[in-house]
Design an enzyme around this catalytic site. Structure first.
Site, PDB file in Angstrom:
ATOM      1  N   ASN A 219       4.756  -3.795 -11.656  1.00 48.56           N
ATOM      2  CA  ASN A 219       4.315  -4.893 -12.506  1.00 48.56           C
ATOM      3  C   ASN A 219       2.920  -5.326 -12.071  1.00 48.56           C
ATOM      4  O   ASN A 219       2.618  -5.384 -10.883  1.00 48.56           O
ATOM      5  CB  ASN A 219       5.300  -6.063 -12.416  1.00 48.56           C
ATOM      6  CG  ASN A 219       5.051  -7.116 -13.466  1.00 48.56           C
ATOM      7  OD1 ASN A 219       4.055  -7.825 -13.423  1.00 48.56           O
ATOM      8  ND2 ASN A 219       5.967  -7.222 -14.415  1.00 48.56           N
ATOM      9  N   TYR A 220       2.074  -5.638 -13.033  1.00 42.44           N
ATOM     10  CA  TYR A 220       0.686  -6.004 -12.760  1.00 42.44           C
ATOM     11  C   TYR A 220       0.505  -7.457 -12.324  1.00 42.44           C
ATOM     12  O   TYR A 220      -0.610  -7.864 -12.001  1.00 42.44           O
ATOM     13  CB  TYR A 220      -0.175  -5.794 -14.006  1.00 42.44           C
ATOM     14  CG  TYR A 220      -0.548  -4.380 -14.325  1.00 42.44           C
ATOM     15  CD1 TYR A 220      -0.813  -3.439 -13.341  1.00 42.44           C
ATOM     16  CD2 TYR A 220      -0.698  -3.986 -15.654  1.00 42.44           C
ATOM     17  CE1 TYR A 220      -1.187  -2.146 -13.654  1.00 42.44           C
ATOM     18  CE2 TYR A 220      -1.086  -2.695 -15.979  1.00 42.44           C
ATOM     19  CZ  TYR A 220      -1.324  -1.781 -14.981  1.00 42.44           C
ATOM     20  OH  TYR A 220      -1.712  -0.510 -15.290  1.00 42.44           O
TER      21      TYR A 220
END
Length: 179
Positions: free
Chosen positions: A40-41
């Site tokens: 996940n960013y």
């Protein structure tokens, strides 16, 4: 179908922007961390917004590997994090699979932390769920509501990369800066 619950909010008196997701993913629940999935960013977006760029990971600094340090980084930059949904039924991690959701008490949280000036929604589902639960609530009238692209690494028509998301999330920076 599994019932899942959100984590308690990460917030303090320095918080100016509350970043609101939907509900924890399977990996986040497994790790006991907001945005715990390593792909996940989310954390890379925040570090990209608030740290000097270095030639690492597409030109942005990596997040601290220690979760408690990432939470401290969040707080030091006037940010808080919580999920719109307190509990729901969901198989897997996809927002599309969420059913029977119960919202968290955003009006109560904002009353306890009056320094929060904006809620930044991490994706459409968080934004839509919040509007359904709290649209028109008088305690939320003075709060800016910012609908942001999801921090999910899955490419979309307009969000292809980490850099695209960092650019889109820049709107939270002026709200996070102490006035």
């Amino acid at each position: 179908m599994s019932v899942i619950y959100s984590f308690p909010p990460v917030v303090d008196e320095r918080s100016r922007v509350l970043i609101a997701g939907t509900a924890p993913s399977v990996k986040s629940l497994e790790y006991g961390q907001f945005y715990g999935h390593p792909q996940n960013y989310f954390w890379r977006i925040l570090y990209g917004l608030f740290q000097v760029s270095t030639p690492v990971q597409e030109g942005y600094p990596p997040p601290d590997p220690v979760y408690e340090n990432r939470l401290a980084f969040l707080r030091e930059h006037g940010l808080a994090v919580w999920d719109v949904i307190h509990s729901c039924e969901r198989e897997g991690s996809l927002d599309a699979n969420i059913k029977e959701e119960t919202p968290n008490d955003f009006p109560g949280l904002l009353e306890r932390y009056p320094g929060i000036r904006a809620i930044a929604f991490n994706g459409s589902k968080a934004y839509d769920t919040f509007r359904k639960a709290f649209g028109g609530h008088p305690a939320l009238e003075h709060i800016a509501k910012l609908k942001l692209p999801s921090s999910s690494p899955i490419p979309t028509k307009h969000m292809r990369s980490l850099e695209d998301r960092i650019n889109a999330w820049q709107v939270i920076v002026p709200f996070a800066v102490e006035r």
